[in-house]
Design a protein around this motif. Structure first.
Motif, short mmCIF file in Angstrom:
data_model
loop_
_atom_site.label_atom_id
_atom_site.label_comp_id
_atom_site.label_asym_id
_atom_site.label_seq_id
_atom_site.Cartn_x
_atom_site.Cartn_y
_atom_site.Cartn_z
N SER A 269 8.54 -1.66 1.56
CA SER A 269 9.39 -2.30 0.56
C SER A 269 8.69 -2.56 -0.78
CB SER A 269 9.94 -3.63 1.09
OG SER A 269 8.89 -4.50 1.46
N HIS A 270 7.38 -2.77 -0.82
CA HIS A 270 6.67 -3.07 -2.07
C HIS A 270 5.24 -2.54 -1.98
CE1 HIS A 270 9.79 -6.18 -1.67
NE2 HIS A 270 9.80 -6.26 -2.99
N ILE A 271 4.60 -2.34 -3.15
CA ILE A 271 3.19 -1.97 -3.16
C ILE A 271 2.53 -2.52 -4.42
CG2 ILE A 271 3.57 0.28 -4.27
CD1 ILE A 271 1.29 1.32 -2.34
N THR A 272 1.27 -2.96 -4.30
CA THR A 272 0.54 -3.54 -5.42
C THR A 272 -0.31 -2.49 -6.13
OG1 THR A 272 -1.50 -4.09 -4.22
CG2 THR A 272 0.34 -5.65 -4.01
N ASN A 273 -0.90 -2.88 -7.26
CA ASN A 273 -1.80 -1.98 -7.98
C ASN A 273 -3.00 -1.58 -7.13
OD1 ASN A 273 -0.28 -1.90 -10.33
ND2 ASN A 273 -1.39 -3.58 -11.30
N ASP A 274 -3.39 -2.44 -6.21
CA ASP A 274 -4.56 -2.18 -5.38
C ASP A 274 -4.24 -1.35 -4.14
OD1 ASP A 274 -6.21 -3.69 -7.08
OD2 ASP A 274 -5.58 -5.55 -6.11
N GLY A 275 -3.00 -0.91 -4.01
CA GLY A 275 -2.63 -0.11 -2.85
C GLY A 275 -2.37 -0.93 -1.61
N ILE A 276 -2.00 -2.18 -1.79
CA ILE A 276 -1.62 -3.03 -0.65
C ILE A 276 -0.11 -2.99 -0.54
CG2 ILE A 276 -1.62 -5.37 0.28
CD1 ILE A 276 -4.28 -5.79 -1.16
N VAL A 277 0.36 -2.58 0.62
CA VAL A 277 1.78 -2.30 0.80
C VAL A 277 2.40 -3.26 1.80
CG1 VAL A 277 1.40 -0.61 2.65
CG2 VAL A 277 3.42 -0.41 1.23
#
Length: 310
Positions: A269-277
């Motif tokens: 559903s979402h992902i951060t700039n650091d590749g944490i999903v």
């Protein structure tokens, strides 16, 4: 703000949250109140009442800029733009198109992406720069590589507007695409595979293993490096067709895809700039899942625990 009754949208840097409130009248009509909540000051601004069924019918909020322009979807299959000052307008469309739909906005509020309808049941992806619409490039062939696609939609983008993702929609086919530097390609193109199988009737059937996305608006990291979606396998065993769907993440810088199979069939559903999903158990319950680091392939614990601790 509990009065929102059709969900809410938040601006890229969290200045505004916007929604709508519907109030039933004695004659069974509805008054609508587009509502801006300024999270910096706490001020709540209600605009209206607007009569439901009028040209300014406003239902579901889709996006809002940090500068205070909200895009709210109406029952007439188009988006109305309305500001915290009460001004409103219908976004322009390219020649030959109608019903503009805005899906996402940039950090500076000057770039929007979405789609517009042309002929019946046909739509094309559009980018607006300073309010001026421009058609985005379309894939040459559809999800199964057979014909020119009928429906292509831009769904979201990076904060600076340089990377956009969307869907190529054809009945149950919802292939995931993206644009970078203005060029279109399939998300997960490195692992995309089209193969012909024989079904139980002895007929040839085109099967596709590829990344897919539906009407999801939160699948890209703010910096545009990562696009998260689902990788679907179409499998024919002894002529019997079935699918398997796993979380997948595409790196727009390296062109490489990571398919996450260790936790069974789930959604992203979402992902951060650091590749944490965020890997959710259901697309309707994104908090009922866990966080996962794509770089280290590590489970970081439940969504709630990770948010509270981070």
């Amino acid at each position: 703000y509990a009065a929102y009754d059709m969900g809410a949208a938040m601006s890229p840097n969290g200045r505004y949250c916007v929604g709508t409130r519907h109030v039933l009248q004695p004659d069974n009509t509805y008054f609508m109140y587009p509502t801006f909540h300024n999270l910096d000051t706490g001020e709540i601004t209600e605009i209206g009442p607007l009569l439901y069924g009028s040209p300014l019918s406003l239902e579901k909020p889709i996006a809002v800029t940090d500068q205070g322009t909200a895009f709210i979807y109406g029952p007439d299959n188009h988006t109305v733009a309305i500001t915290a000052d009460g001004d409103y307008f219908i976004p322009e469309t390219p020649a030959g198109y109608s019903s503009p739909n805005i899906s996402a906005v940039s950090e500076d509020g000057r770039t929007w992406v979405g789609y517009c309808w042309g002929e019946p049941m046909k739509c094309s992806p559009v980018i607006w720069r300073d309010g001026v619409p421009e058609l985005l490039e379309m894939p040459e062939l559809d999800y199964r590589g057979v014909k020119v696609p009928n429906q292509v939609m831009a769904r979201g983008m990076s904060l600076d507007g340089s990377v956009i993702y969307g869907t190529q929609w054809e009945f149950t086919d919802t292939g995931m695409i993206y644009w970078k530097d203005g060029k279109v390609d399939w998300a997960g193109s490195d692992v995309r595979r089209i193969h012909t199988e024989i079904n139980r009737y002895g007929e040839e059937e085109i099967c596709v293993d590829a990344m897919r996305c539906m009407a999801d608006l939160t699948q890209i990291s703010p910096n545009g490096k990562w696009i998260a979606g689902a990788y679907r396998y179409e499998i024919m065993e002894d002529g019997n067709y079935h699918i398997e769907t796993y979380p997948a993440v595409f790196n727009t810088e390296t062109g490489k895809t990571v398919i996450i199979k260790d936790y069974g069939e789930r959604v992203v559903s979402h992902i951060t700039n650091d590749g944490i999903v965020c890997i959710a158990n259901s697309s309707y319950l994104p908090n009922n899942g866990f966080m996962y680091d794509v770089n280290t392939q590590t489970n970081l614990g439940s969504v709630q625990e990770w948010i509270l601790s981070t």
